[in-house]
Design a protein around this motif. Structure first.
Motif, PDB file in Angstrom:
ATOM      1  N   ARG A  43     -27.420 -32.249 -33.097  1.00 28.21           N
ATOM      2  CA  ARG A  43     -26.450 -32.384 -32.005  1.00 28.21           C
ATOM      3  C   ARG A  43     -25.846 -31.029 -31.644  1.00 28.21           C
ATOM      4  N   ARG A  80     -39.249 -19.703 -29.075  1.00 30.06           N
ATOM      5  CA  ARG A  80     -40.121 -20.003 -27.940  1.00 30.06           C
ATOM      6  C   ARG A  80     -40.693 -18.748 -27.282  1.00 30.06           C
ATOM      7  N   GLY A 119     -31.306 -25.186 -20.794  1.00 28.03           N
ATOM      8  CA  GLY A 119     -31.058 -26.225 -19.811  1.00 28.03           C
ATOM      9  C   GLY A 119     -29.608 -26.345 -19.376  1.00 28.03           C
ATOM     10  N   SER A 152     -21.130 -34.511 -13.907  1.00 26.20           N
ATOM     11  CA  SER A 152     -22.189 -34.641 -12.909  1.00 26.20           C
ATOM     12  C   SER A 152     -21.617 -34.556 -11.497  1.00 26.20           C
ATOM     13  N   PRO A 173     -30.313 -29.169 -13.242  1.00 24.80           N
ATOM     14  CA  PRO A 173     -30.624 -27.829 -13.747  1.00 24.80           C
ATOM     15  C   PRO A 173     -31.761 -27.117 -13.008  1.00 24.80           C
ATOM     16  N   CYS A 205     -36.122 -26.583 -23.540  1.00 26.63           N
ATOM     17  CA  CYS A 205     -34.879 -25.878 -23.211  1.00 26.63           C
ATOM     18  C   CYS A 205     -33.745 -26.883 -23.079  1.00 26.63           C
ATOM     19  N   ASN A 206     -34.012 -28.156 -23.232  1.00 28.11           N
ATOM     20  CA  ASN A 206     -33.058 -29.251 -23.064  1.00 28.11           C
ATOM     21  C   ASN A 206     -32.732 -29.562 -21.604  1.00 28.11           C
ATOM     22  N   GLY A 207     -33.454 -28.986 -20.672  1.00 30.36           N
ATOM     23  CA  GLY A 207     -33.157 -29.187 -19.256  1.00 30.36           C
ATOM     24  C   GLY A 207     -33.262 -30.636 -18.816  1.00 30.36           C
ATOM     25  N   HIS A 225     -30.138 -32.540 -19.773  1.00 30.45           N
ATOM     26  CA  HIS A 225     -28.998 -32.261 -18.891  1.00 30.45           C
ATOM     27  C   HIS A 225     -29.217 -32.819 -17.507  1.00 30.45           C
ATOM     28  N   SER A 226     -30.468 -32.934 -17.095  1.00 30.98           N
ATOM     29  CA  SER A 226     -30.737 -33.569 -15.815  1.00 30.98           C
ATOM     30  C   SER A 226     -30.402 -35.057 -15.903  1.00 30.98           C
ATOM     31  N   LEU A 282     -28.183 -36.396 -17.760  1.00 34.79           N
ATOM     32  CA  LEU A 282     -26.726 -36.536 -17.767  1.00 34.79           C
ATOM     33  C   LEU A 282     -26.121 -36.398 -16.375  1.00 34.79           C
ATOM     34  N   CYS A 283     -26.905 -35.838 -15.434  1.00 32.16           N
ATOM     35  CA  CYS A 283     -26.428 -35.719 -14.055  1.00 32.16           C
ATOM     36  C   CYS A 283     -26.727 -36.960 -13.229  1.00 32.16           C
ATOM     37  N   ALA A 284     -27.227 -38.008 -13.862  1.00 29.59           N
ATOM     38  CA  ALA A 284     -27.564 -39.213 -13.103  1.00 29.59           C
ATOM     39  C   ALA A 284     -26.318 -39.747 -12.420  1.00 29.59           C
ATOM     40  N   SER A 286     -29.232 -34.712 -29.260  1.00 33.67           N
ATOM     41  CA  SER A 286     -27.959 -34.089 -28.893  1.00 33.67           C
ATOM     42  C   SER A 286     -26.831 -35.087 -28.705  1.00 33.67           C
ATOM     43  N   LEU A 287     -27.161 -36.346 -28.460  1.00 31.96           N
ATOM     44  CA  LEU A 287     -26.128 -37.266 -28.011  1.00 31.96           C
ATOM     45  C   LEU A 287     -25.673 -38.320 -29.022  1.00 31.96           C
ATOM     46  N   PRO A 342     -36.794 -29.337 -14.192  1.00 33.85           N
ATOM     47  CA  PRO A 342     -36.859 -30.563 -14.974  1.00 33.85           C
ATOM     48  C   PRO A 342     -37.245 -31.761 -14.093  1.00 33.85           C
TER      49      PRO A 342
END
Lengths: 161, 451, 299
Positions: free
Chosen positions: B9, B36, B59, B145, B159, C15-17, C20-21, C23-25, C44-45, C146
């Motif tokens: 996390r 990476r 991201g 958001s 992103p 990259c976790n993009g 995060h995308s 989460l923008c829903a 992550s969550l 993403p």
């Protein structure tokens, strides 16, 4: 064209109409030739040689068509401004030249340069020589010059590392 | 006694290796085992392609990387003695993009990464903070958001957009666009007032002494209550030295060593890899244990991030909290949330100062590809702290590219003689929980740390 | 299928993009998603679960969502002391539907450009034909760098309701990847009449001729389902970089590849001859409305 002037006006409403049609007619022939050459599975260099030969064959066969373009169009350009903007009337032919040049450059046979400079190298050489032919100043038969002209065009466009 | 804990996390993964003596942490190692290789990827690529690659380092802070990259690319012109003009409107739009992304990052971090751990310290019912299900968790993702829509209006999406490039920006917003972006910022302000501070933002921004903490109601009060109950205001202290690399968003560049502030001399920034794995080696030396490099200034380790920015910039409320509670975990988190109010106000200021009649972009006279050789750096303050990109171009291609991310400053492996910033903070912890919370207070973005 | 299908989100080299995308829903859509599906693990969550515990249990997963590229190498990348491929394989054997979220998971994406590790690829390729042919449903690829959160949500809802989803030759849902990025771009009229912007940073002009826009050659829903609910890159003036196609990232993404001034690639499925003919005609007409600025603000 072996038709009386009066009779021609039965088909065309004006001198201008006739002029536009004649230009389109002559370039369509040349465009069709170049399209055939473009579709051949040969190198771009080869295509220059083949097309040059065919262009000169057309000039030899129907010299008046080229005559018409060089003399009438260039001295009456304002006739073409309405309905023939820019390259519109000669569009098919220009498209074929674009295809030839783009393919040659993508295959790294031709080098990168501006479109108009490449176009003028190609058409300038061919058109200019057709003009000379029309002036009857050439010492040999037109076809005998074909490969040398093609060689000049190719060298001007060729890729260099 | 040694313990190893895998920390999840945290935008990736880290291994925390602790050495204990008498129930106190004697030595700490933060191991990042994921690499990476962006610096390798960029070699040989066309210079402008870096604008597409670098946001993808991370991201959540992609726009910080984009701005740092653009700054570096524009400095390539400067260092090659070629004039380059960038319209003021473009610079303001770029800053606005950075500010919005930073706001999103701070809000998400507090509710998604920090509070779930903090509330678990307390036996009280804080189920509104529960991930996925809790009302506060959902409200935070919603406002993040919503604010992000503002960036999408002039960036196209988030992103990963590359709307900034040498010479300006690619967008040309209308007046309605600017008004709409301001609306989203206002939604952020409402959230700050209702959910975070419980007081109006104008009242909050006047806080200037440590007693003002008690005026906070709402979620920051929950955070304060648990922190003080469980000593978060006493743990997580590091060198108490602060570093800010860029003058941007009103932040002042500089450093604080003890109580003397000073300017930055870039020659004194040195990156080291004594303990960092070597990507080209087939066998690693046994003393190397992480993919993260480390960086210090004048051979000293500094902390970078919102706390550094508040202190170097002289923001009164955080200065007062820091005076009382030093660079503890509590101060660190409060600095970050304080920056939410600061940035919301800043965004409104930026929007009002944009002159729509200016151009968005002025085409550079020369293409980067046509510059025979140049080398430059670009710096920015990202959500987590100071970010630097260094680029070298030759004959139309990138010759070398180096990134130093804020998490390298904070979470790097230290030197042979001194521990890194977060390591120092963890040493002395009296429990795993304390060590973990201290680590988290630095916001571990492992993808950025190792890139 | 369960009333609340179990969803597990696994991260490889990323990259976790895409996270995060997601989460923008749109918040209502996010709420519907979280109420309709049981997100049992996200690195992550979520906090209540542990990935290795899930792997070692008998628990079955309905939807395995993978973000990030896959590699069997552990020198450069390991997760919980395992290789990415190792964990992926274990998870796949407990999962019904496999969804690659993003270009990296679909085919390696940007991370495949790291050449010191030659074993970076997508989920489908990493697992191989033998393993994936045994799956109840083909691996679903949501390419994009993403992806848009709606692409994830809509895919999950369709499969939840129909049990399957139709895929194109790249294994992408046809419902999302049949149209081109080009469809719905507000600069379409400039494309029709071949009006090029003078340079970046204008509301006017089509970005195809000089700025490298891949819109007419790229399959996506970007100008149909707007990003962050409000916009798209091409609308604002950034060229499409073709991130949903398998040749992303390309070289020179912010300029159009031309040979002697002529675009090297033309819109999908259209012959070069046809395109150049139309272009030639359109270019000869200078339409003043399209040459003018859209808005002239008063001083």
């Amino acid at each position: 064209m072996k038709m009386s002037v009066g009779n021609m006006y039965n088909y065309f409403s004006s001198k201008e109409e006739l002029a536009k049609y004649a230009i389109k007619y002559s370039t369509n022939i040349v465009a069709a030739e170049l399209r055939e050459v473009n579709n051949m599975d040969v190198s771009s260099k080869e295509k220059i040689f083949i097309f040059t030969r065919r262009y000169f064959e057309n000039v030899k066969k129907s010299p008046e068509i080229v005559e018409y373009f060089l003399r009438v169009y260039l001295s009456n350009r304002e006739v073409f401004s309405n309905g023939c903007e820019g390259f519109l009337c000669v569009g098919d032919f220009v498209t074929e030249v674009m295809i030839l040049l783009e393919e040659g450059a993508s295959k790294k046979e031709f080098r990168e340069q501006d479109f108009f400079t490449a176009f003028s190298m190609f058409m300038g050489a061919l058109g200019g020589f057709a003009f000379l032919s029309g002036e009857n100043v050439l010492e040999r038969d037109l076809m005998e010059y074909s490969d040398e002209i093609a060689e000049n065009i190719y060298r001007a466009l060729k890729y260099e590392d | 006694m040694k313990t190893v804990d895998i920390i999840e996390r945290i935008e990736g993964e880290a291994h925390l290796k602790l050495e204990w003596r008498n129930s106190v942490v004697k030595d700490a190692r933060i191991e990042f085992l994921n690499f990476r290789g962006f610096e390798y990827m960029l070699v040989g690529k066309p210079p402008l392609d870096a604008l597409v690659y670098t946001p993808r380092v991370c991201g959540i802070c992609g726009q910080a990387h984009l701005l740092s990259c653009v700054n570096a690319l524009e400095n390539l012109y400067k260092n090659a003695n070629i004039d380059l003009e960038v319209p003021k409107k473009a610079k303001l739009i770029r800053e606005l993009g950075l500010a919005i992304e930073t706001l999103d990052s701070h809000i998400k971090w507090f509710y998604l990464f920090i509070m779930p751990d903090v509330v678990s310290l307390s036996p009280n019912d804080y189920k509104e903070y529960e991930p996925i299900k809790g009302q506060k968790w959902l409200a935070a993702t919603k406002v993040a958001s919503d604010i992000m829509r503002g960036l999408a209006i002039f960036g196209g999406q988030w992103p990963h957009t590359s709307y900034m490039l040498p010479g300006g920006v690619m967008c040309d917003p209308t007046l309605i666009d600017l008004a709409t972006i301001e609306n989203y910022i206002d939604q952020g302000i409402t959230f700050f007032e209702k959910n975070l501070s419980g007081v109006s933002i104008s009242e909050y921004l006047m806080f200037n002494n440590v007693e003002d903490i008690n005026k906070l109601t709402a979620d920051l009060k929950d955070f304060k209550d648990i922190s003080f109950e469980y000593g978060l205001n006493n743990i997580g202290k590091s060198y108490n030295r602060f570093f800010v690399i860029a003058d941007i968003l009103g932040f002042k560049s500089g450093r604080i060593k003890q109580i003397n502030a000073g300017k930055i001399n870039f020659e004194k920034i040195k990156e080291h890899d004594d303990f960092s794995f070597d990507a080209t080696a087939s066998k690693q030396s046994s003393k190397k244990y992480t993919w993260a490099k480390t960086v210090n200034y004048d051979e000293m380790f500094f902390e970078t991030g919102p706390m550094a920015r508040a202190l170097v910039g002289g923001r009164k409320f955080i200065k007062a909290i820091h005076k009382e509670y030093d660079d503890s975990a509590y101060t660190r988190v409060m600095s970050r949330m304080d920056e939410v109010a600061y940035l919301l106000q800043r965004c409104k200021k930026i929007i009002k100062s944009i002159d729509i009649s200016e151009p968005s972009y002025i085409q550079p006279q020369v293409k980067l590809k046509d510059i025979p050789y140049s080398k430059a750096r670009g710096v920015v303050e990202a959500a987590r702290g100071s970010l630097m990109h260094e680029v070298e171009i030759e004959k139309g291609k990138i010759k070398s590219y180096n990134l130093i991310t804020p998490t390298v400053w904070n979470l790097g492996p230290g030197s042979k003689t001194k521990p890194g910033t977060a390591q120092k903070a963890i040493i002395g912890s009296k429990s795993i929980q304390e060590a973990t919370i201290t680590l988290r207070s630095f916001d571990v973005c492992s993808v950025c740390t190792t890139h | 299928m369960r009333i609340k299908p179990k969803v597990l989100w696994f991260q490889g080299i990323t990259c976790n993009g895409n996270t995060h995308s997601l989460l923008c829903a749109n918040p209502s859509r996010m709420e519907l998603f979280l109420n309709s599906f049981d997100l049992i693990y996200h690195p992550s969550l979520t906090t209540q679960t542990n990935l290795l515990d899930i792997i070692n249990s008998d628990e079955k997963i309905d939807f395995l969502l993978i973000e990030g590229a896959i590699s069997d190498d552990t020198k450069f990348f390991s997760i919980l002391n395992h290789s990415v491929k190792d964990l992926l394989s274990k998870l796949v054997s407990k999962s019904t539907y496999i969804v690659s979220v993003g270009s990296c998971a679909s085919y390696g994406g940007i991370h495949a450009k790291f050449e010191l590790n030659d074993d970076i690829t997508g989920v489908q390729n990493s697992l191989g034909k033998k393993l994936t042919s045994k799956l109840k449903h083909k691996v679903i690829n949501l390419t994009g760098c993403p992806v848009h959160p709606e692409w994830i949500l809509q895919t999950l809802f369709i499969v939840k309701s129909q049990g399957k989803i139709q895929l194109d030759e790249e294994h992408r849902p046809v419902d999302l990847y049949s149209t081109l990025t080009h469809h719905g771009c507000t600069r379409n009229e400039y494309f029709e009449w071949k009006v090029e912007p003078e340079h970046f940073g204008t509301k006017e002009g089509c970005l195809f001729y000089n700025q490298g826009c891949r819109g007419p050659m790229t399959k996506s829903s970007c100008n149909k389902i707007l990003w962050n609910g409000v916009n798209s890159k091409t609308r604002l003036g950034m060229p499409c970089i073709g991130c949903t196609e398998t040749d992303f990232p390309r070289a020179n993404m912010l300029e159009t590849n031309k040979n002697i001034g002529i675009p090297a690639e033309v819109p999908l499925g259209i012959s070069k001859r046809a395109y150049l003919s139309i272009t030639g005609v359109a270019k000869t007409f200078k339409i003043s409305r399209l040459q003018d600025k859209l808005i002239n603000y008063d001083e």
